[in-house]
Scaffold this motif. Structure first.
Motif, PDB file in Angstrom:
ATOM      1  N   ASN A   1       0.827  -1.206   0.000  1.00 13.62           N
ATOM      2  CA  ASN A   1       0.000   0.000   0.000  1.00 13.62           C
ATOM      3  C   ASN A   1       0.865   1.262   0.000  1.00 13.62           C
ATOM      4  OD1 ASN A   1      -2.818   0.934   0.079  1.00 13.62           O
ATOM      5  ND2 ASN A   1      -2.152   1.932   1.969  1.00 13.62           N
ATOM      6  N   LYS A   2       1.916   1.248   0.824  1.00 15.94           N
ATOM      7  CA  LYS A   2       2.801   2.414   0.894  1.00 15.94           C
ATOM      8  C   LYS A   2       3.476   2.654  -0.452  1.00 15.94           C
ATOM      9  CE  LYS A   2       6.702   4.411   3.249  1.00 15.94           C
ATOM     10  NZ  LYS A   2       8.080   4.138   3.478  1.00 15.94           N
ATOM     11  N   LEU A   3       4.041   1.608  -1.032  1.00 13.92           N
ATOM     12  CA  LEU A   3       4.757   1.777  -2.298  1.00 13.92           C
ATOM     13  C   LEU A   3       3.796   2.040  -3.461  1.00 13.92           C
ATOM     14  CD1 LEU A   3       7.650  -0.738  -1.744  1.00 13.92           C
ATOM     15  CD2 LEU A   3       7.752   1.752  -1.761  1.00 13.92           C
ATOM     16  N   TYR A   4       2.582   1.506  -3.370  1.00 12.49           N
ATOM     17  CA  TYR A   4       1.574   1.848  -4.375  1.00 12.49           C
ATOM     18  C   TYR A   4       1.312   3.351  -4.345  1.00 12.49           C
ATOM     19  CZ  TYR A   4      -2.966   2.579  -6.520  1.00 12.49           C
ATOM     20  OH  TYR A   4      -3.987   3.071  -7.294  1.00 12.49           O
ATOM     21  N   SER A   5       1.150   3.919  -3.150  1.00 12.02           N
ATOM     22  CA  SER A   5       0.903   5.360  -3.013  1.00 12.02           C
ATOM     23  C   SER A   5       2.044   6.174  -3.609  1.00 12.02           C
ATOM     24  CB  SER A   5       0.726   5.735  -1.547  1.00 12.02           C
ATOM     25  OG  SER A   5      -0.424   5.119  -1.031  1.00 12.02           O
ATOM     26  N   GLU A   6       3.273   5.687  -3.446  1.00 17.46           N
ATOM     27  CA  GLU A   6       4.446   6.419  -3.928  1.00 17.46           C
ATOM     28  C   GLU A   6       4.710   6.214  -5.424  1.00 17.46           C
ATOM     29  OE1 GLU A   6       7.709   5.091  -1.505  1.00 17.46           O
ATOM     30  OE2 GLU A   6       6.809   5.880   0.338  1.00 17.46           O
ATOM     31  N   LYS A   7       4.370   5.049  -5.959  1.00 16.66           N
ATOM     32  CA  LYS A   7       4.818   4.696  -7.311  1.00 16.66           C
ATOM     33  C   LYS A   7       3.691   4.364  -8.290  1.00 16.66           C
ATOM     34  CE  LYS A   7       9.112   2.888  -5.419  1.00 16.66           C
ATOM     35  NZ  LYS A   7      10.015   3.950  -5.829  1.00 16.66           N
ATOM     36  N   LYS A   8       2.445   4.625  -7.911  1.00 15.33           N
ATOM     37  CA  LYS A   8       1.319   4.217  -8.763  1.00 15.33           C
ATOM     38  C   LYS A   8       1.326   4.869 -10.141  1.00 15.33           C
ATOM     39  CE  LYS A   8      -1.801   7.442  -6.474  1.00 15.33           C
ATOM     40  NZ  LYS A   8      -2.932   7.507  -5.568  1.00 15.33           N
ATOM     41  N   ASP A   9       2.011   5.993 -10.292  1.00 18.33           N
ATOM     42  CA  ASP A   9       2.084   6.634 -11.604  1.00 18.33           C
ATOM     43  C   ASP A   9       3.115   5.962 -12.514  1.00 18.33           C
ATOM     44  OD1 ASP A   9       0.142   8.480 -10.848  1.00 18.33           O
ATOM     45  OD2 ASP A   9       1.627   9.916 -10.105  1.00 18.33           O
ATOM     46  N   ASP A  10       4.017   5.179 -11.920  1.00 16.45           N
ATOM     47  CA  ASP A  10       5.098   4.551 -12.680  1.00 16.45           C
ATOM     48  C   ASP A  10       4.970   3.038 -12.807  1.00 16.45           C
ATOM     49  OD1 ASP A  10       6.415   7.075 -12.894  1.00 16.45           O
ATOM     50  OD2 ASP A  10       7.160   6.802 -10.852  1.00 16.45           O
ATOM     51  N   VAL A  11       4.232   2.423 -11.887  1.00 12.75           N
ATOM     52  CA  VAL A  11       4.151   0.959 -11.819  1.00 12.75           C
ATOM     53  C   VAL A  11       2.699   0.533 -11.640  1.00 12.75           C
ATOM     54  CG1 VAL A  11       4.873  -1.085 -10.512  1.00 12.75           C
ATOM     55  CG2 VAL A  11       6.423   0.845 -10.719  1.00 12.75           C
ATOM     56  N   VAL A  12       2.314  -0.534 -12.319  1.00 14.05           N
ATOM     57  CA  VAL A  12       0.988  -1.119 -12.140  1.00 14.05           C
ATOM     58  C   VAL A  12       1.087  -2.151 -11.019  1.00 14.05           C
ATOM     59  CG1 VAL A  12      -0.792  -2.551 -13.205  1.00 14.05           C
ATOM     60  CG2 VAL A  12       0.351  -0.773 -14.548  1.00 14.05           C
ATOM     61  N   PHE A  13       0.202  -2.046 -10.041  1.00 14.45           N
ATOM     62  CA  PHE A  13       0.136  -3.024  -8.961  1.00 14.45           C
ATOM     63  C   PHE A  13      -1.098  -3.889  -9.200  1.00 14.45           C
ATOM     64  CE2 PHE A  13       3.018  -0.053  -7.195  1.00 14.45           C
ATOM     65  CZ  PHE A  13       3.712  -0.691  -6.172  1.00 14.45           C
ATOM     66  N   LEU A  14      -0.871  -5.156  -9.475  1.00 12.67           N
ATOM     67  CA  LEU A  14      -1.969  -6.113  -9.635  1.00 12.67           C
ATOM     68  C   LEU A  14      -2.016  -6.983  -8.379  1.00 12.67           C
ATOM     69  CD1 LEU A  14      -1.659  -7.262 -13.358  1.00 12.67           C
ATOM     70  CD2 LEU A  14      -3.365  -5.770 -12.362  1.00 12.67           C
ATOM     71  N   MET A  15      -2.859  -6.595  -7.456  1.00 11.04           N
ATOM     72  CA  MET A  15      -3.015  -7.314  -6.192  1.00 11.04           C
ATOM     73  C   MET A  15      -4.140  -8.326  -6.392  1.00 11.04           C
ATOM     74  SD  MET A  15      -0.643  -5.852  -4.487  1.00 11.04           S
ATOM     75  CE  MET A  15      -0.922  -6.455  -2.827  1.00 11.04           C
ATOM     76  N   VAL A  16      -3.748  -9.574  -6.676  1.00 10.06           N
ATOM     77  CA  VAL A  16      -4.693 -10.612  -7.078  1.00 10.06           C
ATOM     78  C   VAL A  16      -5.084 -11.476  -5.887  1.00 10.06           C
ATOM     79  CG1 VAL A  16      -5.060 -12.587  -8.595  1.00 10.06           C
ATOM     80  CG2 VAL A  16      -3.807 -10.589  -9.436  1.00 10.06           C
ATOM     81  N   ASP A  17      -6.346 -11.386  -5.518  1.00 12.12           N
ATOM     82  CA  ASP A  17      -6.898 -12.168  -4.413  1.00 12.12           C
ATOM     83  C   ASP A  17      -7.174 -13.588  -4.909  1.00 12.12           C
ATOM     84  OD1 ASP A  17      -8.107 -13.011  -2.065  1.00 12.12           O
ATOM     85  OD2 ASP A  17      -9.870 -11.723  -2.279  1.00 12.12           O
ATOM     86  N   TYR A  18      -6.548 -14.555  -4.265  1.00  8.09           N
ATOM     87  CA  TYR A  18      -6.721 -15.966  -4.625  1.00  8.09           C
ATOM     88  C   TYR A  18      -8.053 -16.449  -4.034  1.00  8.09           C
ATOM     89  CZ  TYR A  18      -5.702 -20.908  -5.275  1.00  8.09           C
ATOM     90  OH  TYR A  18      -5.753 -22.224  -5.663  1.00  8.09           O
ATOM     91  N   VAL A  19      -9.098 -16.390  -4.834  1.00  8.34           N
ATOM     92  CA  VAL A  19     -10.455 -16.710  -4.394  1.00  8.34           C
ATOM     93  C   VAL A  19     -10.745 -18.176  -4.706  1.00  8.34           C
ATOM     94  CG1 VAL A  19     -12.907 -16.202  -4.715  1.00  8.34           C
ATOM     95  CG2 VAL A  19     -11.236 -14.349  -4.760  1.00  8.34           C
ATOM     96  N   ASP A  20     -10.923 -18.968  -3.642  1.00  7.89           N
ATOM     97  CA  ASP A  20     -11.245 -20.386  -3.851  1.00  7.89           C
ATOM     98  C   ASP A  20     -12.722 -20.682  -3.598  1.00  7.89           C
ATOM     99  OD1 ASP A  20     -11.469 -20.289  -1.092  1.00  7.89           O
ATOM    100  OD2 ASP A  20      -9.835 -21.672  -0.701  1.00  7.89           O
ATOM    101  N   GLY A  21     -13.479 -19.686  -3.126  1.00  7.38           N
ATOM    102  CA  GLY A  21     -14.900 -19.870  -2.880  1.00  7.38           C
ATOM    103  C   GLY A  21     -15.220 -20.494  -1.525  1.00  7.38           C
ATOM    104  N   GLU A  22     -14.201 -20.936  -0.815  1.00  8.74           N
ATOM    105  CA  GLU A  22     -14.406 -21.532   0.509  1.00  8.74           C
ATOM    106  C   GLU A  22     -13.721 -20.687   1.571  1.00  8.74           C
ATOM    107  OE1 GLU A  22     -13.316 -25.660   0.447  1.00  8.74           O
ATOM    108  OE2 GLU A  22     -14.401 -25.999  -1.409  1.00  8.74           O
ATOM    109  N   ARG A  23     -12.392 -20.759   1.613  1.00  4.96           N
ATOM    110  CA  ARG A  23     -11.655 -19.956   2.588  1.00  4.96           C
ATOM    111  C   ARG A  23     -11.645 -18.488   2.191  1.00  4.96           C
ATOM    112  NH1 ARG A  23      -6.130 -23.049   4.100  1.00  4.96           N
ATOM    113  NH2 ARG A  23      -5.807 -21.135   5.230  1.00  4.96           N
ATOM    114  N   GLU A  24     -11.692 -18.228   0.894  1.00  2.00           N
ATOM    115  CA  GLU A  24     -11.638 -16.858   0.402  1.00  2.00           C
ATOM    116  C   GLU A  24     -12.732 -16.644  -0.633  1.00  2.00           C
ATOM    117  OE1 GLU A  24      -9.547 -13.056   0.316  1.00  2.00           O
ATOM    118  OE2 GLU A  24      -9.705 -14.722   1.705  1.00  2.00           O
TER     119      GLU A  24
END
Length: 190
Positions: free
Chosen positions: A98-121
């Motif tokens: 989150n911190k580095l996204y705030s600092e670098k979002k104009d230069d880097v794409v952050f793909l924070m992919v939630d591993y959704v299994d439908g049970e635990r997540e």
């Protein structure tokens, strides 16, 4: 006398057992060390020494349920992270992202992919966790595990650093600290 013999035999059997355990542990430990770039869950940087591998494309969904492909971000440096809200190591690294996204979002794409299994997540639990923590980065949902399969993710968290040419420059298995995350981002910015 009979009890003394039983005690001696039990002691010898226990010593033999400990010897077998020690030999097994030593063998498995050396095998594990030889295979650091496979399925270990210990945090490590998996820098590539061979030619860079092309980052496989995949489709996930955004918060609104719209499909998003990795290739949609072609030509931009990408930090790809696999996580889930039930995962303590994932939770420990999220503030760094989150911190580095705030600092670098104009230069880097952050793909924070939630591993959704439908049970635990589920998409709901992942989205609620991010909102409760006040994180600003966008999250994406891998409901079919297409992205995880494409990147051969066997444990989370896992982070991949993709350069502007669409090549995986390095990856990190386990919770990444802020310094390492920043250093690896610099690799894809150069």
């Amino acid at each position: 006398m009979n009890n003394k013999i039983k005690t001696i035999i039990a002691g010898l059997a226990f010593a033999a057992f400990l010897g077998i355990v020690y030999v097994g542990y030593t063998y498995l430990s050396s095998s594990y060390q030889l295979n650091l770039n496979t399925n270990s869950t210990a945090p490590k940087n998996l820098s590539q020494k061979s030619p860079l591998k092309a980052a496989p494309d995949f489709t996930v969904t955004d918060e609104a349920g719209n499909p998003v492909k990795l290739s949609d971000f072609r030509g931009k440096p990408i930090v790809l992270n696999f996580w889930a809200s039930w995962c303590p190591p994932c939770k420990s690294e999220m503030p760094h992202f989150n911190k580095l996204y705030s600092e670098k979002k104009d230069d880097v794409v952050f793909l924070m992919v939630d591993y959704v299994d439908g049970e635990r997540e589920t998409t709901e639990t992942g989205l609620q966790y991010v909102r409760d923590q006040g994180f600003d980065f966008p999250i994406y949902f891998d409901t079919e595990q297409e992205a995880a399969k494409a990147y051969e993710v066997t444990s989370i968290p896992a982070t991949f650093f993709i350069n502007t040419d669409g090549k995986i420059v390095t990856s990190f298995q386990g919770a990444i600290d802020e310094t390492s995350l920043n250093e690896d981002i610099q690799l894809i910015l150069n």
